[in-house]
Design an enzyme around this catalytic site. Structure first.
Site, PDB file in Angstrom:
ATOM      1  N   ASP A 114      -7.928  -5.569  -0.554  1.00 50.55           N
ATOM      2  CA  ASP A 114      -8.341  -6.415  -1.675  1.00 50.55           C
ATOM      3  C   ASP A 114      -8.001  -7.891  -1.491  1.00 50.55           C
ATOM      4  O   ASP A 114      -8.536  -8.737  -2.203  1.00 50.55           O
ATOM      5  CB  ASP A 114      -7.697  -5.917  -2.975  1.00 50.55           C
ATOM      6  CG  ASP A 114      -8.284  -4.584  -3.391  1.00 50.55           C
ATOM      7  OD1 ASP A 114      -9.515  -4.483  -3.421  1.00 50.55           O
ATOM      8  OD2 ASP A 114      -7.518  -3.650  -3.663  1.00 50.55           O
ATOM      9  N   HIS A 165       0.840  -1.194   0.000  1.00 48.17           N
ATOM     10  CA  HIS A 165       0.000   0.000   0.000  1.00 48.17           C
ATOM     11  C   HIS A 165       0.873   1.240   0.000  1.00 48.17           C
ATOM     12  O   HIS A 165       1.933   1.247   0.618  1.00 48.17           O
ATOM     13  CB  HIS A 165      -0.929   0.017   1.228  1.00 48.17           C
ATOM     14  CG  HIS A 165      -2.098   0.898   1.025  1.00 48.17           C
ATOM     15  ND1 HIS A 165      -2.041   2.247   1.236  1.00 48.17           N
ATOM     16  CD2 HIS A 165      -3.347   0.632   0.563  1.00 48.17           C
ATOM     17  CE1 HIS A 165      -3.205   2.772   0.922  1.00 48.17           C
ATOM     18  NE2 HIS A 165      -4.015   1.813   0.508  1.00 48.17           N
TER      19      HIS A 165
HETATM   20  N1  CMC Z   1       4.008  -7.633  -4.759  1.00 44.82           N
HETATM   21  C1  CMC Z   1       5.348  -7.646  -4.917  1.00 44.82           C
HETATM   22  N2  CMC Z   1       6.097  -6.553  -4.763  1.00 44.82           N
HETATM   23  C2  CMC Z   1       5.478  -5.429  -4.426  1.00 44.82           C
HETATM   24  C3  CMC Z   1       4.085  -5.349  -4.234  1.00 44.82           C
HETATM   25  C4  CMC Z   1       3.355  -6.511  -4.416  1.00 44.82           C
HETATM   26  N3  CMC Z   1       2.036  -6.523  -4.261  1.00 44.82           N
HETATM   27  N4  CMC Z   1       3.765  -4.099  -3.913  1.00 44.82           N
HETATM   28  C5  CMC Z   1       4.887  -3.403  -3.899  1.00 44.82           C
HETATM   29  N5  CMC Z   1       5.933  -4.194  -4.201  1.00 44.82           N
HETATM   30  C6  CMC Z   1       7.336  -3.820  -4.279  1.00 44.82           C
HETATM   31  C7  CMC Z   1       7.618  -3.232  -5.660  1.00 44.82           C
HETATM   32  O1  CMC Z   1       7.961  -4.210  -6.591  1.00 44.82           O
HETATM   33  C8  CMC Z   1       8.729  -2.282  -5.341  1.00 44.82           C
HETATM   34  O2  CMC Z   1       9.904  -3.014  -5.186  1.00 44.82           O
HETATM   35  P1  CMC Z   1      11.335  -2.418  -5.662  1.00 44.82           P
HETATM   36  O3  CMC Z   1      11.526  -1.179  -4.857  1.00 44.82           O
HETATM   37  O4  CMC Z   1      12.274  -3.526  -5.368  1.00 44.82           O
HETATM   38  O5  CMC Z   1      11.164  -2.123  -7.134  1.00 44.82           O
HETATM   39  C9  CMC Z   1       8.349  -1.743  -3.972  1.00 44.82           C
HETATM   40  O6  CMC Z   1       7.568  -2.771  -3.362  1.00 44.82           O
HETATM   41  C10 CMC Z   1       7.532  -0.454  -4.038  1.00 44.82           C
HETATM   42  O7  CMC Z   1       6.417  -0.694  -4.896  1.00 44.82           O
HETATM   43  P2  CMC Z   1       5.602   0.420  -5.629  1.00 44.82           P
HETATM   44  O8  CMC Z   1       4.740  -0.227  -6.652  1.00 44.82           O
HETATM   45  O9  CMC Z   1       6.511   1.519  -6.083  1.00 44.82           O
HETATM   46  O10 CMC Z   1       4.775   0.979  -4.410  1.00 44.82           O
HETATM   47  P3  CMC Z   1       3.601   2.012  -4.497  1.00 44.82           P
HETATM   48  O11 CMC Z   1       3.511   2.719  -3.230  1.00 44.82           O
HETATM   49  O12 CMC Z   1       3.747   2.825  -5.735  1.00 44.82           O
HETATM   50  O13 CMC Z   1       2.381   1.046  -4.779  1.00 44.82           O
HETATM   51  C11 CMC Z   1       0.632  -0.417  -4.678  1.00 44.82           C
HETATM   52  C12 CMC Z   1       1.381   0.694  -3.960  1.00 44.82           C
HETATM   53  C13 CMC Z   1      -0.617  -0.751  -3.903  1.00 44.82           C
HETATM   54  C14 CMC Z   1       0.224   0.054  -6.081  1.00 44.82           C
HETATM   55  C15 CMC Z   1       1.536  -1.665  -4.793  1.00 44.82           C
HETATM   56  O14 CMC Z   1       1.847  -2.136  -3.501  1.00 44.82           O
HETATM   57  C16 CMC Z   1       0.917  -2.758  -5.638  1.00 44.82           C
HETATM   58  O15 CMC Z   1       1.037  -2.733  -6.858  1.00 44.82           O
HETATM   59  N6  CMC Z   1       0.213  -3.745  -5.008  1.00 44.82           N
HETATM   60  C17 CMC Z   1      -0.490  -4.761  -5.753  1.00 44.82           C
HETATM   61  C18 CMC Z   1      -1.811  -4.215  -6.289  1.00 44.82           C
HETATM   62  C19 CMC Z   1      -2.820  -4.028  -5.195  1.00 44.82           C
HETATM   63  O16 CMC Z   1      -3.013  -4.879  -4.340  1.00 44.82           O
HETATM   64  N7  CMC Z   1      -3.540  -2.896  -5.226  1.00 44.82           N
HETATM   65  C20 CMC Z   1      -4.566  -2.565  -4.257  1.00 44.82           C
HETATM   66  C21 CMC Z   1      -4.163  -1.392  -3.434  1.00 44.82           C
HETATM   67  S1  CMC Z   1      -5.076  -1.119  -1.913  1.00 44.82           S
HETATM   68  C22 CMC Z   1      -6.727  -0.899  -2.234  1.00 44.82           C
HETATM   69  C23 CMC Z   1      -7.113  -0.310  -3.514  1.00 44.82           C
HETATM   70  O17 CMC Z   1      -6.712   0.793  -3.851  1.00 44.82           O
HETATM   71  O18 CMC Z   1      -7.875  -0.961  -4.210  1.00 44.82           O
END
Ligand code: CMC
Length: 371
Positions: free
Chosen positions: A308, A257
């Protein structure tokens, strides 16, 4: 100017609606745990829109207003029937149907406060009907008319399945709707606020928000979680599945998140609901697979599950088609979007940030035949 990728950590507006402080989520000062255990979704809608919990009379009035507005214009039903239902995602159908609703609302472009509130009621009331009607139409069934004596959670399940839902199903749906209702300046809410800050109308704001929610990094994640659980298929395959994904640097949906660090406070409620419901339906494996994915993932990465992750097995246990999970998120979150839209109109200023320019420096135009 130094750009912050994804606007991380940027405070873009003030709001009195919901807050995330120290990984606690509150709606207008009420902790989400308190509301989930004790409130109805209708009370939460009132709270988000009026910034106070309703009295008995105020709650009844809101329920009556919603009950009076759940039916869809016949043109919207006809359009749902004309859609290529076997080829499109229900979120695309919902986005289109909500935009279409605006065409049949005489007040769509009336910007007075009272008219905007009336539109909020209409949208809140009609979104569950759209999702349920689409689901039935694509199965070759006639939409089921909403019942005036049912609240939103009960009505939605009733319209979806054409039979009165069990009490435990209604309770689960009510809790899920409360948990998804608002979430500070998430991507879809921000989208809605940006849209209406141009003084565009409520229907445009909600249509834009549905588009933003549809993506798998936001609301679309719950459907992807179920897809993953189905692909895994049994508990003994869960650990290897997660390790393989991570070794390929792929994301596991339902984890991580932008704002929460120690964990999403909504997830524990959905986890418990998943445990109970999967046991009740005689399919505890969905919960067991989820827990194994959870344990394996968090042993590798310090990213707890978000809203989710466990909602997927909850909705599956309620017998809901997997591609309706995100539309259900929208049926709930529209309450928050509308609260933010009304708040934006109340104290509006155009939202227009800047971009840090990274393109070429100044150059001279060259006529096309000399390039
Ligand atoms: N699985 C594997 N690695 C992850 C995940 C994940 N679900 N989420 C973040 N990371 C890693 C990512 O690969 C990155 O690693 P590195 O720094 O080595 O490249 C690091 O953590 C930071 O990730 P980010 O995508 O830059 O983080 P963010 O703050 O931009 O993204 C997020 C937040 C929710 C988009 C992301 O955690 C994600 O894509 N999660 C999976 C999708 C998901 O479950 N979304 C629902 C969000 S909550 C409720 C909603 O809005 O619906």
């Amino acid at each position: 100017m130094i750009a912050k990728q994804g606007l991380e950590g940027i405070v873009a507006t003030t709001s009195s609606i919901s807050s995330i402080i120290d990984d606690n989520l509150t709606y207008v000062g009420y902790n989400i745990d308190d509301l989930t255990e004790n409130a109805t979704f209708e009370e939460v809608i009132y709270l988000l829109w009026h910034l106070e919990l309703p009295t008995k009379e105020q709650l009844q009035e809101l329920k009556n207003q919603i009950a009076d507005n759940m039916e869809l214009p016949k043109e919207v039903i006809a359009t749902l029937k004309s859609m290529p239902t076997d080829k499109i995602h229900p979120m695309a159908a919902l986005r289109t149907a909500v935009s279409l609703l605006g065409l049949y609302d005489d007040e769509a472009d009336v910007m007075e406060k009272e008219a905007n509130y009336r539109k909020a009621i209409r949208l809140q009331a009609k979104m569950p009907t759209i999702v349920a009607a689409f689901s039935r139409i694509r199965k070759g069934l006639e939409p089921v008319a909403p019942r005036k004596d049912f609240d939103i959670a009960e009505n939605f399940l009733y319209m979806l399945n054409g039979k009165e839902p069990e009490k435990i199903e209604v309770e689960a749906m009510n809790k899920a709707l409360i948990l998804h209702a608002d979430h500070e300046l998430n991507a879809s809410t921000f989208t809605a606020r940006v849209c209406v800050a141009t003084l565009s109308d409520v229907y445009s704001g909600i249509t834009s928000a549905i588009g933003a929610l549809k993506g798998p990094l936001h609301g679309g994640a719950n459907e992807q979680v179920m897809k993953m659980l189905t692909e895994i298929g049994s508990v003994d395959k869960a650990e290897q599945y997660v390790l393989d994904k991570l070794s390929k640097k792929e994301k596991i949906m339902g984890f991580g998140h932008r704002v929460y660090r120690s964990g999403d406070p909504r997830a524990k409620h959905l986890k418990e609901m998943s445990r109970k419901l999967t046991e009740l339906t005689g399919e505890p494996e969905w919960y067991d697979i989820s827990v194994k994915v959870h344990e394996t993932f968090t042993s590798q990465k310090p990213l707890p599950p978000n809203v989710d992750f466990y909602s997927a097995s909850v909705y599956h246990s309620l017998g809901i088609d997997h591609d309706l999970f995100t539309p259900i998120f929208a049926v709930s979150r529209v309450s928050g979007w509308l609260a933010h839209i009304l708040e934006q109109y109340d104290n509006n200023r155009l939202i227009r940030p800047r971009a840090e320019y990274t393109g070429p420096s100044l150059r001279q135009y060259v006529p096309v035949d000399q390039r």
